[in-house]
Structures are given as structure tokens and as C-alpha cells.
Design a protein around this motif. Structure first.
Motif, mmCIF file in Angstrom:
data_model
loop_
_atom_site.group_PDB
_atom_site.id
_atom_site.type_symbol
_atom_site.label_atom_id
_atom_site.label_comp_id
_atom_site.label_asym_id
_atom_site.label_seq_id
_atom_site.Cartn_x
_atom_site.Cartn_y
_atom_site.Cartn_z
ATOM 1 N N THR A 146 -38.156 28.717 -57.781
ATOM 2 C CA THR A 146 -37.993 30.177 -57.751
ATOM 3 C C THR A 146 -37.516 30.666 -56.385
ATOM 4 O OG1 THR A 146 -40.259 30.635 -57.009
ATOM 5 C CG2 THR A 146 -39.912 30.449 -59.386
ATOM 6 N N THR A 147 -36.886 31.835 -56.424
ATOM 7 C CA THR A 147 -36.379 32.469 -55.203
ATOM 8 C C THR A 147 -37.509 32.753 -54.216
ATOM 9 O OG1 THR A 147 -34.744 33.510 -56.613
ATOM 10 C CG2 THR A 147 -34.983 34.417 -54.432
ATOM 11 N N LEU A 148 -38.646 33.225 -54.758
ATOM 12 C CA LEU A 148 -39.775 33.554 -53.877
ATOM 13 C C LEU A 148 -40.287 32.325 -53.139
ATOM 14 C CD1 LEU A 148 -41.937 36.027 -55.970
ATOM 15 C CD2 LEU A 148 -40.729 36.517 -53.868
ATOM 16 N N LEU A 149 -40.376 31.207 -53.875
ATOM 17 C CA LEU A 149 -40.854 29.980 -53.245
ATOM 18 C C LEU A 149 -39.846 29.467 -52.221
ATOM 19 C CD1 LEU A 149 -43.070 27.912 -53.076
ATOM 20 C CD2 LEU A 149 -42.084 26.691 -54.988
ATOM 21 N N ALA A 150 -38.568 29.628 -52.524
ATOM 22 C CA ALA A 150 -37.528 29.228 -51.562
ATOM 23 C C ALA A 150 -37.714 30.012 -50.260
ATOM 24 C CB ALA A 150 -36.143 29.498 -52.146
ATOM 25 N N GLN A 151 -37.961 31.312 -50.400
ATOM 26 C CA GLN A 151 -38.146 32.175 -49.229
ATOM 27 C C GLN A 151 -39.378 31.755 -48.432
ATOM 28 O OE1 GLN A 151 -35.617 34.231 -48.719
ATOM 29 N NE2 GLN A 151 -36.451 34.737 -46.714
ATOM 30 N N GLN A 152 -40.471 31.470 -49.163
ATOM 31 C CA GLN A 152 -41.702 31.075 -48.462
ATOM 32 C C GLN A 152 -41.520 29.736 -47.753
ATOM 33 O OE1 GLN A 152 -45.548 31.693 -50.236
ATOM 34 N NE2 GLN A 152 -46.273 29.753 -49.438
ATOM 35 N N HIS A 153 -40.896 28.764 -48.431
ATOM 36 C CA HIS A 153 -40.656 27.461 -47.789
ATOM 37 C C HIS A 153 -39.743 27.619 -46.573
ATOM 38 C CE1 HIS A 153 -42.960 24.762 -50.059
ATOM 39 N NE2 HIS A 153 -42.159 24.526 -51.086
ATOM 40 N N TYR A 154 -38.758 28.495 -46.699
ATOM 41 C CA TYR A 154 -37.834 28.737 -45.590
ATOM 42 C C TYR A 154 -38.609 29.230 -44.367
ATOM 43 C CZ TYR A 154 -34.221 31.138 -42.824
ATOM 44 O OH TYR A 154 -33.416 31.582 -41.804
ATOM 45 N N ASN A 155 -39.502 30.205 -44.593
ATOM 46 C CA ASN A 155 -40.314 30.739 -43.481
ATOM 47 C C ASN A 155 -41.209 29.656 -42.894
ATOM 48 O OD1 ASN A 155 -39.179 33.256 -43.929
ATOM 49 N ND2 ASN A 155 -40.821 33.947 -45.273
ATOM 50 N N SER A 156 -41.842 28.858 -43.776
ATOM 51 C CA SER A 156 -42.758 27.802 -43.306
ATOM 52 C C SER A 156 -42.011 26.743 -42.502
ATOM 53 C CB SER A 156 -43.453 27.127 -44.495
ATOM 54 O OG SER A 156 -44.120 28.066 -45.274
ATOM 55 N N THR A 357 -44.493 36.457 -64.326
ATOM 56 C CA THR A 357 -44.790 35.090 -63.840
ATOM 57 C C THR A 357 -43.977 34.725 -62.600
ATOM 58 O OG1 THR A 357 -43.230 34.313 -65.483
ATOM 59 C CG2 THR A 357 -45.548 34.089 -66.017
ATOM 60 N N ILE A 358 -43.229 35.672 -62.060
ATOM 61 C CA ILE A 358 -42.466 35.381 -60.830
ATOM 62 C C ILE A 358 -43.407 34.999 -59.691
ATOM 63 C CG2 ILE A 358 -42.387 37.763 -59.958
ATOM 64 C CD1 ILE A 358 -39.301 36.924 -59.333
ATOM 65 N N ILE A 359 -44.673 35.386 -59.798
ATOM 66 C CA ILE A 359 -45.638 35.051 -58.727
ATOM 67 C C ILE A 359 -46.205 33.643 -58.896
ATOM 68 C CG2 ILE A 359 -46.344 37.444 -58.346
ATOM 69 C CD1 ILE A 359 -48.997 36.528 -59.917
ATOM 70 N N GLU A 360 -45.768 32.943 -59.972
ATOM 71 C CA GLU A 360 -46.385 31.644 -60.279
ATOM 72 C C GLU A 360 -46.305 30.667 -59.116
ATOM 73 O OE1 GLU A 360 -45.656 27.881 -63.237
ATOM 74 O OE2 GLU A 360 -44.913 29.823 -63.867
ATOM 75 N N THR A 361 -45.141 30.603 -58.474
ATOM 76 C CA THR A 361 -45.037 29.712 -57.312
ATOM 77 C C THR A 361 -44.633 30.550 -56.114
ATOM 78 O OG1 THR A 361 -42.795 29.269 -58.051
ATOM 79 C CG2 THR A 361 -44.417 27.589 -58.508
ATOM 80 N N GLY A 362 -45.077 30.105 -54.961
ATOM 81 C CA GLY A 362 -44.573 30.785 -53.773
ATOM 82 C C GLY A 362 -45.609 31.572 -53.036
ATOM 83 N N ILE A 363 -45.420 32.861 -53.004
ATOM 84 C CA ILE A 363 -46.121 33.778 -52.092
ATOM 85 C C ILE A 363 -47.595 33.418 -51.866
ATOM 86 C CG2 ILE A 363 -46.546 35.450 -53.926
ATOM 87 C CD1 ILE A 363 -46.014 37.621 -51.742
ATOM 88 N N ASP A 364 -47.950 33.304 -50.615
ATOM 89 C CA ASP A 364 -49.294 32.897 -50.216
ATOM 90 C C ASP A 364 -49.968 34.081 -49.524
ATOM 91 O OD1 ASP A 364 -51.527 31.682 -49.283
ATOM 92 O OD2 ASP A 364 -50.532 30.094 -48.178
ATOM 93 N N VAL A 365 -50.911 34.716 -50.244
ATOM 94 C CA VAL A 365 -51.599 35.903 -49.699
ATOM 95 C C VAL A 365 -53.079 35.572 -49.577
ATOM 96 C CG1 VAL A 365 -52.059 38.369 -50.015
ATOM 97 C CG2 VAL A 365 -49.904 37.399 -50.845
ATOM 98 N N PRO A 366 -53.572 35.248 -48.372
ATOM 99 C CA PRO A 366 -54.966 34.814 -48.219
ATOM 100 C C PRO A 366 -55.998 35.855 -48.670
ATOM 101 C CG PRO A 366 -53.699 34.323 -46.246
ATOM 102 C CD PRO A 366 -52.831 35.183 -47.110
ATOM 103 N N SER A 367 -55.656 37.151 -48.573
ATOM 104 C CA SER A 367 -56.658 38.180 -48.928
ATOM 105 C C SER A 367 -56.660 38.507 -50.419
ATOM 106 C CB SER A 367 -56.420 39.457 -48.115
ATOM 107 O OG SER A 367 -55.102 39.918 -48.346
ATOM 108 N N ALA A 368 -55.740 37.906 -51.200
ATOM 109 C CA ALA A 368 -55.745 38.120 -52.657
ATOM 110 C C ALA A 368 -56.630 37.049 -53.288
ATOM 111 C CB ALA A 368 -54.330 38.024 -53.209
ATOM 112 N N ASN A 369 -57.800 37.465 -53.778
ATOM 113 C CA ASN A 369 -58.756 36.485 -54.283
ATOM 114 C C ASN A 369 -59.243 36.741 -55.699
ATOM 115 O OD1 ASN A 369 -59.132 34.416 -52.185
ATOM 116 N ND2 ASN A 369 -59.605 36.193 -50.920
#
Length: 635
Positions: A146-156, A357-369
Motif C-alpha cells: 500500500t501507498t501508506l506503508l510505502a510512505q512509512q517505510h520511506y520515512n523509517s 482497510t487502507i489502514i491495514e498496513t503501514g501507519i504506526d500511531v503509538p497512542s492509538a490503542n
């Protein structure tokens, strides 16, 4: 059944006892005893197995024929890069890192699967592999679904490689056509070291100058055509696949030893498992779940996977919980808009994200529990596990609510999936869920586009056994034997009770496991160890169990002599040989010449012996002595 009916099954057939694993117990094919249906199903599966084995060996032969690239060992720089990891490696993570490094430094193409739960540190394994590749002047492709995961991996990746002269770029729909074209040009010239992207990376116009490593994240999210392209890559470059829940096909290949497997099952320190609840949807449950999280200052994912009604869902939630600050995110939004929504949620500008389901992979939000999933019965096991993994990324207790309609509207398979996910709440459950998925969905064809109906017909365990035999036969340059696709070994019948009595071991499940272990013993040593274990666990062996052990020992010896069948009773018996046997025909002729009344030939492959053998030990002793005489002496 055999015990209750007092039927003494030849020990060779005990090898065939196996649990049926297909798509659904209700759909398991049942065949009438004595009919030809089962033999036909096995034969059909064996024919298909031969084709799969040949294709498989073709891929692996191409990989073996290519010497592969042994990356240089970047010892000092690698240690410096590793020290930049802000956390302490878990033992499993360290083992996976070492295995990947060893694979890359070896002169053969790597094909390793790293299976670890969401947030267990698979990305760091990938980064260390990328460092080794880039250090040797080769390029790295990181393929994500997914695009979101690509963006997160890019930042990491960019943050992790910030202190090194490494160029990291991303290719996704968040980039304009002009930016993508510029990146493609730089890539072809070798100006980009690590390129991260979705399936765009597999397009013909994306050309690497010197690709050395392909990292594939969540392979099960790619389509069949993309997987075929990846399969072709396997013989060319080093491949590292990362997954939380491997699809059955991938798991098959790893378990069967066709791909190397590393499992990261140790959770990071202070990580808590996600408490999971499966329940019928109602407003009071939703309100309670939302308020519990919001009142402790956390954030909530609310999964509503229907873009047409997502706005109405947001309005209903706003009415139900006025305190909530709500945002909406889904795949049909414009790229910049979606990127902004995700950024706002990450920075706590709103505390409830209603998303598809776009949130399925990728975005890592520590305060979302807390995550609430509507119509959880519509999702696959891997998807549910991934979605649940969006929460619980920090040391706070996290909650996942899987909401379903009334029980009548939930299919039997969906109920099994929900039960499986509710029962595997432990950290590191992804691998367990994958094996559950294997049982619920069936194993899937190992190669190619179709799903294999043959696996359904004979069950996964038997199919894998047949495939293993076919691979071995083709490796030796012989045709797999379709008439005997199971390789159950010689059939030996001495007309003696050879079993584990019920009064010795009452648990039928434990008895079946022991039957399987005895029949599968590889050598005399393994059989003796098993005997010692049984005496230790259950007491001295009763007579029928001693017979079973000696029969299995005879079977092992007979297999080495190329004996197909032994049938013996009180007055003698006969031995049937395979077409190819290491037994010297002269040995048999000498036996007949020496004692013509005792031994004689019957046809081309049968050898009869007439010996009085009333007592069980006489039958064993005579056959053991005869096998010893037939054994070729070393030159």
C-alpha cells in the motif's frame, strides 16, 4: 476401528495415518472401502504433483546454476550501523538478522522468509540486509502493498540511513508523475540506492542499474501476476520476504524446506498482547469502547469498509459520542488529502479515525490503542490479524472489538476465523494463525495461478508427502512412481497382533500419534529411542506392542533390500521383491540349491520359504536371519 474390530493392520499402513487438512471438514471427500475412488484421487494428485515438482526444481535448478552474488562483509561499518538501532534486539530478531547476513555473504541467491508479528522488528532485519547490499554497491528494492506503508517505510529508512551516504527514494501515488519519472531516470543511472514502492516497481519502465536485493513486505497482498514476476526474480537476486501471517502457499514452501524460514516470536520488552472481543454489533458496546479509550487520552481506529456510507457512519458516531473529534480516511480520497488526514491523526489533531482497510498496513500511531472493526466476519484471518496489529504498539493495554451481525448471518468459515483470532491473543500469534488459515482455507497450489483441487482431494499432509517423493525422484533422474504415490514402504504381515492395546494407553489420540511416530521411524536407533520413551512414559511394553516394534524393524530392513511385501504364517511364507533390488540373485539361487525343499522361486519377483514357525518369536527370528543372509556384503 482396526483395534475394536480386532483387525491387525499391516504396519506399513500405519505410516498412512494422518490428519486431513483441507478447506472444510464438511467438504472432505469420503470414499467407500473397497471402491476405486480413493485410488483414482491419489493417482490424479500424484500426476499433478509430478508437474509441480518439475516446475519447482526448474526454479531451484536455475538458482543453483547461477553462482549468485556473495556480498562483501562490511564488518566495521555494519557494527556502527547496527549500534544505531534505538532498541535492544530480541533473541529471535538477532537470530533472523544473523541468518540473513549469512545468506547474503554466501555465494548463492538468498530466498528467506522472515515471519514475525506486527511491531516485532522485521523492518530492522530488512534495513540491515539493505545496508549490506548498498555497502557492496548494489541497489535495493523494497516492495510494499500500500501507498501508506510505502510512505512509512520511506520515512523509517530515511531516518535510519540519515548518517550514511545512501540515497533512499519512494515511488507511490503520493508522488506526481514528474517526480516518478525523475526517480526512474535516477534509478537507471544508479543514483538511487534504495527504492521503496508499491507494485509500480514491477512495471517495465522501472529499470535498476544493478539490483542486488529485493525486500517484499506482506507478499499475500500482491496479485497473482505480480507474484509470477517475483517468482522470476528468485533465480536472479537475493529475496527477503517479511510477513506477519504467511499465506498457506508461502508457509507450505517454507515448511517443506523450499524456502528458508526465520520466525521472530519474542515480543519487544514491555509489549502487552491486544485483548480481543468478538461480539454482535450494538450502540452501547461501541459507545463504551470509544469512551474508555478517549477518557484515558488515547485514540481509536474505527473500521468501516464501505466508502459510500462512511460519511453517514461518521455522523452516527458523532451523535453517539459528542466528545469524539472524528476524521475520515479511505482509498478513494486524493493522495494529498489522505496523506494530510493520516498526518493529522498521527499528531493527535483528532482522536477517532473512521477508515477503510487502507489502514491495514503501514501507519504506526503509538497512542492509538483501540480498534473497532465493523463486519469482522467479512475479513480474512491475515487481514484481521494485521488490523489488530495497528493497536498495541506501545506499552499500554490495547483492545480490539470485532463486531458481527446476528449469528445466523455469519458463515461457518467466518465463525471459525473469528474463533481462531479470539483464541490467539498471545504476542507472536501470526504463525499460529497462518497454520489455522491453512486448515480453514486449504493449502493452495504452490506454484502458478490456480488453486489446487488435488490438495483438497487428498489433504495437505499427504499432498506434501507425495510432492517430497516426486522431487526426490526427479532429482535422481527417475520418474515418480504413480502406482505407489505414498511410499508407505514394504507391507509386512506375520498374522500376529501388532498394536498398542487400549488398556496400555487409553487415550486414542496419543495412540494414533505413537503409531505415526513408530511407522515414520527413520532407522533402528530412532526406533530404540521411541521404545525407551514409551517404557519411561507408560511402563513395560505389552506383547502386541513388542511385536509392533519388531515388525517396524523388519520393515526398515526390508526397505533397504528392495522388498515390496512379506506374508508369513505358521507354515512359512513368501517375499515379493521390487523390480529393482540390491539383493544378489546368486544369493537366492545358492539358498535354493542348498535347501530345495525349504526355498523356491514363484514367478520373476516372488520367493517362497517353507519353515514351521508356530510361535511369534520363531517368525521374527527366521525372517531376521533370512534378511541378514540377503543383505549384500560391503566390497
Amino acid at each position: 476401528y482396526a483395534e475394536n474390530a480386532k483387525l491387525y493392520v499391516p504396519v506399513a499402513n500405519l505410516h498412512l495415518i494422518a490428519r486431513y487438512t483441507g478447506s472444510d471438514d464438511a467438504l472432505a471427500p469420503l470414499h467407500r472401502l473397497g471402491s476405486e475412488a480413493w485410488q483414482k484421487a491419489k493417482r490424479k494428485a500424484a500426476e499433478q504433483v509430478r508437474d509441480v515438482a518439475a516446475e519447482l526444481l526448474d526454479i531451484y535448478a536455475r538458482r543453483a546454476a547461477r553462482k549468485g552474488y556473495a556480498f562483501a562483509d562490511p564488518s566495521a561499518d555494519y557494527a556502527t550501523f547496527s549500534a544505531g538501532f534505538p532498541f535492544e534486539e530480541t533473541p529471535d530478531q538477532q537470530a533472523a538478522i544473523e541468518a540473513v547476513r549469512a545468506d547474503m555473504l554466501a555465494p548463492k541467491p538468498m530466498d528467506r522468509l522472515v515471519c514475525g508479528d506486527v511491531g516485532f522488528g522485521k523492518t530492522e532485519v530488512a534495513m540491515r540486509a539493505a545496508f549490506i547490499a548498498v555497502h557492496s554497491g548494489r541497489q535495493v528494492a523494497v516492495l510494499v502493498p500500500t501507498t501508506l506503508l510505502a510512505q512509512q517505510h520511506y520515512n523509517s529508512f530515511r531516518d535510519r540511513f540519515a548518517d550514511w551516504p545512501v540515497t533512499v527514494e519512494v515511488m507511490s501515488r503520493f508522488k506526481s508523475a514528474k517526480e516518478v519519472a525523475a526517480a526512474a531516470a535516477d534509478l537507471a543511472e544508479g543514483k538511487i540506492d534504495i527504492l521503496i514502492g508499491t507494485h509500480k516497481l514491477l512495471q517495465d519502465d522501472v529499470r535498476f542499474k544493478d539490483l542486488g536485493l529485493a525486500i517484499i513486505d506482506e507478499e499475500h497482498r500482491f496479485g497473482v501476476r505480480q507474484k509470477e514476476q517475483l517468482k522470476a526474480l528468485r533465480s536472479e537476486v537475493d529475496i527477503l520476504t517479511l510477513t506477519a501471517t504467511p499465506i498457506p502457499r508461502t508457509l507450505n514452501m517454507a515448511v517443506a524446506g523450499m524456502r528458508d524460514l526465520s520466525i521472530i516470536a519474542t515480543p519487544p520488552a514491555r509489549r502487552l498482547s491486544v485483548r480481543t472481543f468478538v461480539m454482535e454489533q450494538n450502540k452501547s458496546t461501541v459507545k463504551e469502547a470509544l469512551l474508555r479509550e478517549l477518557l484515558r487520552g488515547g485514540q481509536v481506529y474505527y473500521l468501516h469498509n464501505d466508502v459510500k456510507t462512511i460519511e453517514k457512519c461518521a455522523a452516527d458516531l458523532a451523535e453517539l459520542v459528542p466528545e469524539a473529534r472524528i476524521g475520515i480516511g479511505h482509498g478513494q480520497m486524493r493522495e494529498r488529502e489522505l496523506e494530510q488526514v493520516m498526518s493529522d491523526f498521527y499528531h493527535k489533531r483528532f482522536n477517532v479515525l473512521i477508515a477503510s482497510t487502507i489502514i491495514e498496513t503501514g501507519i504506526d500511531v503509538p497512542s492509538a490503542n483501540t480498534i473497532i472493526i465493523e463486519r469482522a466476519d467479512k475479513f480474512g484471518l491475515a487481514q484481521l490479524h494485521q488490523l489488530r496489529g495497528r493497536v498495541g504498539r506501545s506499552h499500554h493495554q490495547a483492545y480490539a472489538y470485532l463486531l458481527t451481525p446476528t449469528r445466523q448471518k455469519v458463515s461457518a468459515d467466518a465463525e471459525k476465523r473469528l474463533e481462531a483470532i479470539a483464541n490467539t491473543q498471545d504476542l507472536g500469534a501470526g504463525f499460529v494463525l497462518a497454520t489455522n488459515d491453512l486448515e480453514i482455507r486449504g493449502a493452495g497450489e504452490l506454484l502458478g495461478e490456480g488453486q489446487s483441487g488435488q490438495i483438497q482431494a487428498v489433504g495437505f499432509t499427504l499432498y506434501m508427502e507425495m510432492l517430497e517423493r516426486a522431487v526426490k525422484a526427479i532429482r535422481k533422474g527417475t520418474q515418480p512412481n504413480l502406482e505407489q504415490p505414498l511410499g508407505g514402504g514394504p507391507e509386512i504381515n506375520l498374522r500376529l497382533p501388532a498394536l498398542i492395546p487400549e488398556d496400555y494407553l487409553p487415550d486414542v489420540h496419543a495412540r494414533l500419534i505413537l503409531y505415526k511416530r513408530i511407522a515414520s521411524a527413520a532407522d533402528e536407533e530412532g526406533l530404540k529411542d521411541l521404545q525407551v520413551e514409551m517404557i519411561d512414559r507408560f511402563g513395560l511394553l505389552p506383547e502386541p506392542t513388542k511385536n509392533l516394534m519388531r515388525l517396524t524393524s523388519l520393515k526398515l530392513h526390508a526397505e533397504k533390500l528392495g522388498i515390496k511385501k512379506v506374508d508369513a504364517g505358521p507354515n512359512g511364507g513368501k517375499i515379493e521383491f521390487e523390480a529393482e533390488t540390491p539383493v544378489d540373485p546368486l544369493t537366492l539361487i545358492k539358498l535354493i540349491q542348498g535347501q530345495p525343499k525349504r526355498y523356491k522361486f514363484e514367478g520373476a519377483t516372488q520367493f517362497r520359504f517353507l519353515v514351521p514357525m508356530e510361535r511369534p518369536d520363531e517368525r521374527f527370528n527366521n525372517l531376521e536371519a533370512l534378511f541378514e543372509r540377503l543383505t549384500p556384503q560391503p566390497a
